[in-house]
Design a protein around this motif. Structure first.
Motif, short mmCIF file in Angstrom:
data_model
loop_
_atom_site.label_atom_id
_atom_site.label_comp_id
_atom_site.label_asym_id
_atom_site.label_seq_id
_atom_site.Cartn_x
_atom_site.Cartn_y
_atom_site.Cartn_z
N SER A 110 -10.90 -5.42 3.58
CA SER A 110 -11.46 -4.14 3.00
C SER A 110 -11.31 -3.11 4.25
CB SER A 110 -12.87 -4.46 2.65
OG SER A 110 -13.06 -5.31 1.71
N ASN A 111 -11.56 -3.39 5.48
CA ASN A 111 -11.58 -2.50 6.60
C ASN A 111 -10.00 -1.94 6.68
OD1 ASN A 111 -14.19 -2.90 7.17
ND2 ASN A 111 -14.02 -4.38 8.49
N PHE A 112 -9.12 -2.92 6.55
CA PHE A 112 -7.53 -2.49 6.45
C PHE A 112 -7.42 -1.37 5.59
CE2 PHE A 112 -3.51 -2.93 4.74
CZ PHE A 112 -2.86 -2.67 5.93
N LEU A 113 -7.74 -1.74 4.30
CA LEU A 113 -7.77 -0.81 3.31
C LEU A 113 -8.21 0.56 3.42
CD1 LEU A 113 -8.04 -3.20 0.17
CD2 LEU A 113 -6.03 -2.30 0.95
N ALA A 114 -9.57 0.63 3.96
CA ALA A 114 -10.31 1.96 4.14
C ALA A 114 -9.35 2.67 5.43
CB ALA A 114 -11.72 1.43 4.62
N GLN A 115 -8.90 1.93 6.30
CA GLN A 115 -8.32 2.70 7.49
C GLN A 115 -6.87 3.03 7.12
OE1 GLN A 115 -8.04 -0.67 10.26
NE2 GLN A 115 -10.21 -0.67 10.56
N ASN A 116 -6.50 2.47 5.79
CA ASN A 116 -5.26 3.05 5.25
C ASN A 116 -5.35 3.77 4.07
OD1 ASN A 116 -2.65 2.01 6.81
ND2 ASN A 116 -4.29 0.42 6.97
N GLY A 117 -6.20 4.39 3.97
CA GLY A 117 -6.69 5.75 2.79
C GLY A 117 -6.90 5.15 1.54
N CYS A 118 -7.30 3.46 1.48
CA CYS A 118 -7.79 3.18 -0.14
C CYS A 118 -9.54 2.86 0.33
CB CYS A 118 -6.94 1.90 -0.23
SG CYS A 118 -5.55 2.10 -1.23
N HIS A 119 -10.24 3.68 -0.10
CA HIS A 119 -11.80 3.50 0.03
C HIS A 119 -12.01 2.18 -1.07
CE1 HIS A 119 -11.75 6.51 -3.17
NE2 HIS A 119 -13.14 5.91 -3.49
N GLY A 120 -13.18 1.54 -0.60
CA GLY A 120 -13.99 0.60 -1.65
C GLY A 120 -14.83 1.39 -2.44
N ILE A 172 -16.84 -3.85 -5.67
CA ILE A 172 -16.67 -4.96 -5.03
C ILE A 172 -15.10 -5.28 -4.68
CG2 ILE A 172 -17.40 -7.16 -4.58
CD1 ILE A 172 -20.17 -6.53 -5.80
N SER A 173 -14.54 -5.23 -5.73
CA SER A 173 -13.21 -5.71 -5.91
C SER A 173 -12.13 -4.79 -5.93
CB SER A 173 -12.93 -6.65 -7.04
OG SER A 173 -13.85 -7.88 -6.84
N ASN A 174 -12.48 -3.36 -5.76
CA ASN A 174 -11.57 -2.46 -6.13
C ASN A 174 -11.41 -1.18 -5.35
OD1 ASN A 174 -10.32 -2.82 -9.14
ND2 ASN A 174 -12.54 -3.54 -9.29
N PHE A 175 -10.47 -0.94 -4.80
CA PHE A 175 -9.98 0.04 -3.81
C PHE A 175 -9.24 1.04 -4.23
CE2 PHE A 175 -11.34 -4.14 -2.18
CZ PHE A 175 -11.96 -3.72 -1.03
N CYS A 176 -9.22 2.28 -3.72
CA CYS A 176 -8.18 3.26 -4.26
C CYS A 176 -8.12 4.59 -3.19
CB CYS A 176 -8.57 3.88 -5.53
SG CYS A 176 -10.05 4.73 -5.50
N LYS A 177 -6.98 5.35 -3.46
CA LYS A 177 -6.56 6.48 -2.84
C LYS A 177 -7.60 7.37 -3.34
CE LYS A 177 -2.51 5.08 -0.73
NZ LYS A 177 -1.01 5.39 -0.63
N ILE A 215 0.88 -1.20 0.07
CA ILE A 215 -0.16 -0.11 -0.03
C ILE A 215 0.86 1.21 0.00
CG2 ILE A 215 -0.22 0.25 2.48
CD1 ILE A 215 -3.27 0.65 1.79
N LYS A 216 2.15 1.06 0.63
CA LYS A 216 3.00 2.39 0.54
C LYS A 216 3.53 2.49 -1.17
CE LYS A 216 5.79 -0.37 2.80
NZ LYS A 216 6.88 -0.75 3.56
N PHE A 217 3.23 1.95 -1.92
CA PHE A 217 3.50 2.20 -3.23
C PHE A 217 2.53 2.59 -4.13
CE2 PHE A 217 6.83 -1.07 -1.69
CZ PHE A 217 7.80 -0.37 -1.90
N VAL A 218 1.29 1.99 -3.86
CA VAL A 218 0.22 2.18 -4.70
C VAL A 218 -0.87 3.09 -4.55
CG1 VAL A 218 0.76 -0.45 -5.81
CG2 VAL A 218 -1.20 0.22 -3.77
N LYS A 219 -1.51 3.61 -5.57
CA LYS A 219 -2.71 4.23 -5.42
C LYS A 219 -3.84 3.30 -5.22
CE LYS A 219 -0.94 8.52 -4.86
NZ LYS A 219 0.63 8.13 -5.04
N HIS A 220 -3.71 2.36 -6.03
CA HIS A 220 -5.09 1.55 -6.50
C HIS A 220 -4.77 -0.04 -6.06
CE1 HIS A 220 -8.19 -0.60 -8.76
NE2 HIS A 220 -8.77 0.59 -8.83
N ILE A 221 -5.67 -0.78 -5.39
CA ILE A 221 -5.59 -2.03 -5.21
C ILE A 221 -6.95 -2.90 -5.77
CG2 ILE A 221 -5.74 -3.97 -3.61
CD1 ILE A 221 -3.38 -2.50 -1.91
#
Length: 372
Positions: free
Chosen positions: A225-235, A238-243, A187-193
Motif C-alpha cells: 500500500s505504501n509503495f502504491l501511494a509513493q507511486n501515485g496510486c492512493h488507497g 481497503i483493497s483499491n488504489f488509483c491515480k 503501475i506504468k500501464f494502469v490507473k487503478h489497482i
C-alpha cells in the motif's frame, strides 16, 4: 420472499449502477468460489437472450436510470463481440442510461478483443493479472502467463486511458520483493489497482493449501500500500488504489449504498431500500429471466449498520453528522461505548469517522462492534 418480478416506485432521482454477471469460464481458478459454468456457444446465445429479456423487463416496470455499467464474471471476455454488441445495444436502446463509466472485466489471454471493446463503447477495462510470477499463476490455476499479462497491458493502453488490474497477495511462497516487483511492472500501464488478500472457502479447489501466516500477509499488504501511494496510486478503499480521479465509479456505488441493478445468474441488486438476487443456476435463470429471489426490505437498523460497515471500507470514512440526520440519532451518544473501545483504531476528525491506516485489515472486526 419467493421468485417474483420486482417493481418499486422511483423514490430518488439518483442514477443507479448496472452490473451484468457473465458466469462463463474456460477453467475454474483454484481460489475462486464465485458462480461460474463452462462456456459453450449455444449456452452463450441463450444466456444473452435471457439477459436482454431481464433488462428490458426491469426497465419497462421500474423508473430507474443508469450512469455506470460493469460487465463482470466469470470471464466476460469469453463472449463473442457479437453477443456483447447485442447486449450493449439493448441497454442503450432503453434510453435509460447516460453512462459515465462502462467497464468490462477481461482475462489477459483475450487481449486481441480489446480493440473491439473500445469500438463498442467501453471506456474502462479491468484485467485479472493477479501476479506476474509464473509459478504462482500456475498455482492459482490462471490461464495466462506473466508474458501474456505484459502483452495484454501493452495492448490495453493502446485503446483505454482507464486500465485497472487485479492483484492477489497471500499466495504460498510469495515474498515482499516479488509483490513489489509485480506492482512496479504494472503501475506504468494502469490507473487503478485492486489488491486482494487470498482467502480460500471450502468450495475452492485450492482449499487445504498452506497460506502464509496472517502477520506476514498483513506486512506485505501495508508495505505494498505504501509503495502504491509513493507511486501515485492512493488507497481510497481497503483493497483499491488509483491515480487521482480514477476511482471506480461503479464500485463506489456499493460502498456508499447507492442504487444498483444486477442482472444475470447469481447477480445481486439494491434499489430503493430493497436487496434482491437472481438464482445461482444458469438453466433456471434462462428459463425465468427477470424473476427475483430473496427480495428483502432493509430495516432502518440494518441500513444504519450497512452505512457504517460499507462506509468504513473507504479511506474517506463516514460522515456521522449526516448519518445522524438520516437515521434520527446522535451518533456519538448511540455508539459511545464502541467509540471509546475503538479509540486506538478509529479517528474522528470533525464529523468524519475513519479507520486508522494501520488498522484497515481489521475492518471486519471493527465494524462488528457497531452491531446493536
Amino acid at each position: 420472499m419467493g421468485a417474483q418480478s420486482f417493481k418499486t416506485p422511483n423514490k430518488s432521482k439518483e442514477s443507479a449502477g448496472l452490473y451484468v454477471h457473465i458466469p462463463f469460464c474456460a477453467s475454474k481458478c483454484g481460489y475462486c468460489d464465485f458462480y461460474s459454468v463452462p462456456h459453450s456457444a449455444e449456452l452463450e446465445e441463450s444466456y444473452i437472450n435471457a439477459l436482454t429479456c431481464e433488462f428490458s423487463r426491469f426497465v419497462s416496470e421500474n423508473e430507474v436510470n443508469f450512469d455506470t455499467l460493469y460487465l463482470g464474471g466469470g470471464t466476460p471476455s469469453l463472449l463473442s463481440t457479437k453477443s456483447i454488441a447485442k447486449l450493449i445495444n439493448t441497454i442503450n436502446n432503453s434510453k435509460k442510461c447516460d453512462f459515465k463509466e462502462i467497464t468490462i472485466e477481461a482475462n489477459p489471454c483475450d487481449f486481441l478483443k480489446f480493440k473491439d471493446y473500445k469500438a463498442l463503447g467501453f471506456n474502462r477495462i479491468s484485467m485479472g493479472v493477479q501476479t506476474l510470477n509464473d509459478n504462482q499463476l500456475r498455482l492459482l490455476g490462471r490461464r495466462h502467463s506473466a508474458k501474456t499479462a505484459f502483452t495484454a497491458l501493452e495492448e490495453a493502453v493502446k485503446y483505454f486511458e482507464n486500465v485497472s488490474a487485479d492483484f492477489i497477495i497471500g499466495i504460498p511462497n510469495e515474498s515482499l520483493d516479488g509483490v513489489i516487483s509485480s506492482l512496479e511492472s504494472a503501475i506504468k500501464f494502469v490507473k487503478h489497482i485492486s489488491l486482494y488478500i487470498l482467502t480460500l472457502s471450502n468450495q475452492c479447489a485450492m482449499r487445504g493449501k498452506d497460506l502464509p501466516n496472517d502477520d506476514n500477509t498483513a506486512d506485505i499488504y501495508y508495505k505494498a500500500s505504501n509503495f502504491l501511494a509513493q507511486n501515485g496510486c492512493h488507497g481510497y478503499e481497503i483493497s483499491n488504489f488509483c491515480k487521482q480521479g480514477y476511482e471506480s465509479l461503479h464500485n463506489l456505488k456499493y460502498w456508499t449504498r447507492a442504487p444498483y441493478l444486477g442482472i444475470g445468474a447469481s447477480a445481486h441488486s439494491f434499489i430503493n431500500g430493497f436487496r434482491f438476487e437472481n438464482t445461482a443456476d444458469i438453466n433456471a435463470y434462462i428459463k425465468n429471466a427477470g424473476l427475483k429471489a430473496n427480495c428483502v426490505k432493509i430495516t432502518q437498523e440494518d441500513a444504519l449498520f450497512e452505512e457504517i460497515m460499507l462506509g468504513l471500507r473507504l479511506n474517506s470514512g463516514i460522515n456521522i453528522e449526516a448519518i445522524g440526520k438520516d437515521y434520527g440519532i446522535n451518533f456519538c451518544d448511540k455508539f459511545k461505548t464502541q467509540l471509546s473501545y475503538l479509540k486506538n483504531a478509529l479517528t474522528l476528525n470533525g464529523n468524519i469517522l475513519s479507520i486508522n491506516s494501520d488498522m484497515r485489515l481489521l475492518q471486519s472486526a471493527i465494524v462488528k462492534e457497531f452491531m446493536v
